[in-house]
Enzyme design. Sequence first.
Site, mmCIF file in Angstrom:
data_model
loop_
_atom_site.group_PDB
_atom_site.id
_atom_site.type_symbol
_atom_site.label_atom_id
_atom_site.label_comp_id
_atom_site.label_asym_id
_atom_site.label_seq_id
_atom_site.Cartn_x
_atom_site.Cartn_y
_atom_site.Cartn_z
ATOM 1 N N GLY A 208 0.767 -0.975 0.044
ATOM 2 C CA GLY A 208 -0.033 -0.031 -0.043
ATOM 3 C C GLY A 208 0.725 1.086 0.159
ATOM 4 N N ASN A 209 0.233 2.441 0.144
ATOM 5 C CA ASN A 209 1.038 3.693 0.446
ATOM 6 C C ASN A 209 0.387 4.383 1.850
ATOM 7 O OD1 ASN A 209 -1.205 5.227 -0.653
ATOM 8 N ND2 ASN A 209 -0.777 4.148 -2.534
ATOM 9 N N CYS A 210 1.032 5.667 1.581
ATOM 10 C CA CYS A 210 0.501 6.489 3.041
ATOM 11 C C CYS A 210 -0.488 7.361 2.611
ATOM 12 C CB CYS A 210 1.888 7.431 3.359
ATOM 13 S SG CYS A 210 3.003 6.251 3.638
#
Length: 402
Positions: A208-210
């Site tokens: 995923g990412n932030c």
Amino acid sequence: MLKGKKIVLGITGSIAAYKSAVLARGLIKEGAEVLTVMTPAGKEFITPLTMSTLTKNPVVSEFFSRKDGTWNSHVDIGLWADLMLIAPATASTIGKMAHGIADNMLITTYMSMKAPVLVAPAMDLDMYAHPATQNNLATLKSYGNIIIEPEEGELASSLVGKGRMAEPEAIIDFIKNFFSKKQSLKGKKIIITAGPTYEKIDPVRFIGNCSSGKMGYALAEECAERGADVQLISGPTSLTAFHSNITTHRVESAEEMYQKAISLYPEADAAILSAATADYTPVKRADEKIKHKSENLILELKPTKDIAEHLGKMKTQRQVLAGFALETNNEIENAVNKLQRKNFDFIVLNSLNDAGAGFGYDTNKISIIEKGGNRSFGLKTKKEVAADIVDKLCETIKEKNI
């Protein structure tokens, strides 16, 4: 322009309160119904009798009547109004609003208000420039309140500087423009994608990412406030969209977001793709949790379906498509290239090199790029950034005669 609008006018203890009479009269001439709420100090500068006579409504200033105990419901006022305008707003009242100090009827009404709130500061130049006041104004902006900037000129102290409350005519024009904007997307169907996607490796781990989703949710709220029917396709976030015009579709993976976007776009007038969709997903997902071992773990990844590319191919002349580009280098060049490849009408560029921009922040700093050029904006709250982007969306819809 303001016919039938219900406006709560808050008056605080400032010499500029004399302008409130002119302001109330002007709002009524435009067709609005005005209810005045005053602080105790406000009554020292302009009488409730004056405001009651002008507005044809009783003035609310106390929690209850000392004569018969009748309760003034700040909750009912908050539900009644289409807009709350606090003009003049002193440094003291601004501070109380920012920190929730509900010790008078005006502040409790503000804290119960369901409608948008406009604030017109009025104070001496040193008070306005003081870091405490500026921090409090920034806090109010972060809550979604709109500040009507004071003007420069001669003040009650005889000093000259910024702190004069905006003139009534200017405030009325501001309100008329505000309500005009609120209807600018009425009847339009807008898709917003927001947040990250999670690409599962096993039952408990993912790629995923932030992304927090804050920018996408701010865009959804802004479009909804302007009358649009918003279809919000949200990846995993802790956020919730409360506006009645927003339908939220919760998804987890890039594939799920792709399928939902493809299915909704044919009926939409526009889409803004602000989600940070994963570019790659695991070829195989483990059915059970992968156990820790001493040797390296190799994951084989495959590209996800490109939502922007597919929507760009689907787009008709009667639709608008806008995207985002988050870059770390060659920002303009990369964004222009993406604009062309994806068949966007415009693209919103933000850079991780700009302080306060990108994932997780409540602020953002953007440039809006289209085929004819680009426009850059300073660091703003994401609500303000959303307004700038939706202004551009409305402009594009008008240009395409959609």
